[in-house]
Design an enzyme around this catalytic site. Structure first.
Site, PDB file in Angstrom:
ATOM      1  N   CYS A 319       8.583   1.008  -1.877  1.00  0.00           N
ATOM      2  CA  CYS A 319       8.457   2.460  -1.818  1.00  0.00           C
ATOM      3  C   CYS A 319       8.853   3.104  -3.141  1.00  0.00           C
ATOM      4  O   CYS A 319       9.908   2.797  -3.689  1.00  0.00           O
ATOM      5  CB  CYS A 319       9.355   2.976  -0.690  1.00  0.00           C
ATOM      6  N   ASP A 358      15.535   2.103   8.848  1.00  0.00           N
ATOM      7  CA  ASP A 358      14.238   1.606   8.371  1.00  0.00           C
ATOM      8  C   ASP A 358      14.219   1.441   6.859  1.00  0.00           C
ATOM      9  O   ASP A 358      14.317   2.418   6.116  1.00  0.00           O
ATOM     10  CB  ASP A 358      13.156   2.611   8.825  1.00  0.00           C
ATOM     11  N   TYR A 405       2.272  -8.296  -0.173  1.00  0.00           N
ATOM     12  CA  TYR A 405       2.986  -7.245   0.564  1.00  0.00           C
ATOM     13  C   TYR A 405       2.745  -5.913  -0.139  1.00  0.00           C
ATOM     14  O   TYR A 405       3.080  -5.769  -1.307  1.00  0.00           O
ATOM     15  CB  TYR A 405       4.486  -7.579   0.593  1.00  0.00           C
ATOM     16  N   ARG A 418       0.401   9.073   6.758  1.00  0.00           N
ATOM     17  CA  ARG A 418       1.837   8.842   6.751  1.00  0.00           C
ATOM     18  C   ARG A 418       2.562   9.834   5.830  1.00  0.00           C
ATOM     19  O   ARG A 418       3.740  10.117   5.985  1.00  0.00           O
ATOM     20  CB  ARG A 418       2.076   7.405   6.291  1.00  0.00           C
TER      21      ARG A 418
HETATM   22  P1  RVP Z   1      11.407  -2.847   3.413  1.00  0.00           P
HETATM   23  O1  RVP Z   1      11.862  -3.551   4.649  1.00  0.00           O
HETATM   24  O2  RVP Z   1      12.513  -2.578   2.439  1.00  0.00           O
HETATM   25  O3  RVP Z   1      10.249  -3.557   2.766  1.00  0.00           O
HETATM   26  O4  RVP Z   1      10.905  -1.402   3.860  1.00  0.00           O
HETATM   27  C1  RVP Z   1       9.910  -1.216   4.819  1.00  0.00           C
HETATM   28  C2  RVP Z   1       9.751   0.266   5.069  1.00  0.00           C
HETATM   29  O5  RVP Z   1       9.278   0.927   3.888  1.00  0.00           O
HETATM   30  C3  RVP Z   1       8.719   0.624   6.106  1.00  0.00           C
HETATM   31  O6  RVP Z   1       9.162   0.466   7.430  1.00  0.00           O
HETATM   32  C4  RVP Z   1       8.438   2.075   5.769  1.00  0.00           C
HETATM   33  O7  RVP Z   1       9.398   2.971   6.306  1.00  0.00           O
HETATM   34  C5  RVP Z   1       8.580   2.102   4.262  1.00  0.00           C
HETATM   35  N1  RVP Z   1       7.276   2.090   3.587  1.00  0.00           N
HETATM   36  C6  RVP Z   1       6.116   1.528   3.962  1.00  0.00           C
HETATM   37  N2  RVP Z   1       5.194   1.776   3.012  1.00  0.00           N
HETATM   38  C7  RVP Z   1       5.836   2.488   2.082  1.00  0.00           C
HETATM   39  C8  RVP Z   1       5.251   3.024   0.865  1.00  0.00           C
HETATM   40  O8  RVP Z   1       4.137   2.703   0.496  1.00  0.00           O
HETATM   41  N3  RVP Z   1       5.991   3.852   0.191  1.00  0.00           N
HETATM   42  N4  RVP Z   1       7.112   2.669   2.438  1.00  0.00           N
END
Ligand code: RVP
Length: 502
Positions: A319, A358, A405, A418
């Site tokens: 993210c 999360d 991923y 989203r």
């Molecule tokens: P991680 O487990 O740290 O990989 O985080 C997963 C979380 O990141 C998801 O459950 C969601 O809330 C968030 N996410 C998913 N896509 C993105 C993005 O593209 N920014 N963020």
């Protein structure tokens, strides 16, 4: 004037648990990780609990039906991704709900008018020697017989011999009735010394096979999470744009719990979506909302009717929301503040709303910390993306195996809903990256190892349940220097490779 917080917001890495008294009964075997998923009243049982506090992220690269089955077998829940057409998401939910442990759909099927050569070719392709013979040659056609390697001899028979001449005909087959349990099917296998038993319905249609070799593997899942009909519990992501169409579709497909998937959930869009669900389904449909990072966000969604509230903005491994938009909060601080609000809400109203932390879990001990800080369960993306069961490709990059991923806010996923704030419906800029994560093997092995570590830490802390942990944990902030002290230091490491979750 703007409001300034007195303290910086912090991540899990900045905290440690201080051990409490470990009594003799506090062994890993005696720790329960059962946890509520949806809200309940004081003194009542939660309508839905999980047997381990893990759920997989609502992401294309993480949660499809295959992941949902694998995780439910271990006691957790997947939220199948909603950045796909409504019918496709509903079909994934349905596949996961109709999956029956130990019951497999026949993948080798032929018609009676086909030949021994077809049998030989099919066996070569599939590697399976048990072939269902159905009228139309499909896996759910009317069953007319069965062929195993004992029924034909390649060296002695003409390859064009029709199957009908050498198959075991239906009236000589031992079958199991549709609707039987795995244990009943297994009794039929053993009583009749069979390797496989076809399961057929009242119209003689083939529904499944049960194989003797699978039985032990399926018996082993003592934590598996099942509904009243013995199907796996499955979650589904939804959004605040097309919910009037998507929610009925995934609910009809059998989803047990929904989650509004949004990077920022303190919004009237979420409140409207929750109100719509309550009006249409009352309390029958369970739906979580989020994400929020402070008490105001929590209270808003609690009042709006959320069954659980999800916490976290910008902490996900893929993210880049914090860099792109400058919004977010350290995940540990967010969980601590929201948990305090949840506890206050429980005291005041008698309604307990479970919290989901999360994103941002890197090491296994972060899981224990998040739970100790008040989360009831944890959503993870990167963690699950590394396993065989995730939907993405396994690749070899520079000599190491990796899995793909990517974030839902990346150009690859294009999940604009989203990040939607109303207005023009399209993605305006990226909030996620496309990446690789180290391949880590099977979900079963990894989840078991992680849960053993969590339980072991809980024993050190003096807790045998998540509730105990939340009530009794002692948590300390660590200074930057003591973080260095926590890793291997002042030694020369012989092996510098560091894979997986530590
Ligand atoms: P991680 O487990 O740290 O990989 O985080 C997963 C979380 O990141 C998801 O459950 C969601 O809330 C968030 N996410 C998913 N896509 C993105 C993005 O593209 N920014 N963020």
């Amino acid at each position: 004037m703007a409001q300034f917080y007195k303290e910086p917001s912090r991540t899990f890495n900045e905290y440690l648990l201080v051990p409490g008294l470990t009594t003799k009964e506090m062994t890993v075997e005696n720790v329960s990780l059962k946890t509520p998923i949806v809200k309940f009243r004081k003194g009542e049982e939660p309508p839905l609990s999980a047997n381990i506090p893990l759920v997989s992220a609502v992401m294309q690269a993480v949660s499809d039906d295959n992941m949902a089955v694998a995780l439910a077998k271990e006691g957790g829940i997947s939220f199948i991704y909603n950045s796909q057409p409504v019918e496709e998401e509903a079909a994934m939910v349905k596949r996961a709900k109709t999956y029956k442990s130990g019951f497999v759909r026949s993948d080798s099927n032929l018609r009676p008018d086909q030949t021994m050569q077809d049998v030989v070719d099919l066996k070569k392709r599939s590697g399976h020697s048990t072939i269902a013979i159905t009228e139309d040659g499909t896996a759910e056609g009317k069953m007319v017989g069965m062929v195993t390697s004992r029924d034909y001899r390649v060296s002695r028979m003409d390859p064009s011999t029709p199957i009908s001449e050498f198959m075991t005909p239906f009236d000589k087959l031992i079958t199991a009735p549709d609707g039987c349990t795995l244990s009943e099917a297994n009794d039929i296998l053993w009583d009749n010394k069979l390797n496989a038993v076809p399961v057929v319905d009242d119209n003689q249609r083939l529904t499944y096979f049960v194989f003797r070799k699978d039985y032990d593997a399926h018996k082993a899942n003592k934590n598996e999470l099942l509904d009243a009909h013995k199907s796996y519990i499955v979650g589904a992501g939804v959004n605040t744009r097309d919910y009037e169409e998507r929610i009925p579709a995934v609910v009809d497909a059998g989803a047990d719990v929904l989650c509004i998937d949004s990077s920022e959930g303190y919004s009237e869009w979420q409140s409207e979506c929750l109100a719509w669900v309550r009006k249409k389904y009352g309390d029958d449909v369970k739906i979580g909302a989020g994400n929020v990072v402070d008490k105001e966000g929590f209270y808003y969604l609690a009042e709006a009717g959320a069954d659980f509230v999800k916490i976290g903005i910008g902490g996900g491994s893929i993210c880049i929301t914090r860099e792109q938009k400058g919004i977010g909060r350290g995940q540990a601080t967010a969980v601590i503040e929201v948990a305090a609000a949840r506890d206050e809400y429980f005291q005041r109203t008698g309604v307990y709303i479970p919290l989901c932390s999360d994103g941002g879990i890197v090491y296994d001990y972060h899981m224990t910390l998040a739970l100790a800080m008040g989360a009831d369960f944890l959503m993870m993306g990167r963690y699950f993306a590394r396993f065989d069961e995730s939907p993405t490709s396994k690749l070899n990059v520079n000599g190491s195996y990796v899995k793909e991923y990517w974030g839902e806010g990346s150009n690859r996923a294009r999940n604009w809903q989203r990040y939607d704030l109303g207005g023009d419906p399209r993605m305006k800029f990226e909030e996620g990256v496309d990446s690789y994560v180290p391949y880590a093997g099977s979900l079963h092995d990894n989840v078991n190892l992680s849960m053993t570590k969590v339980k072991s830490t809980m024993c050190n802390v003096g807790a045998t349940s998540i509730r105990d942990l939340q009530e009794n944990a002692k948590i300390t902030l660590v200074s930057a220097t003591s973080i260095v002290e926590g890793g291997a230091h002042d030694v020369i490491l012989r092996d510098t490779s560091q894979g997986g979750n530590r």
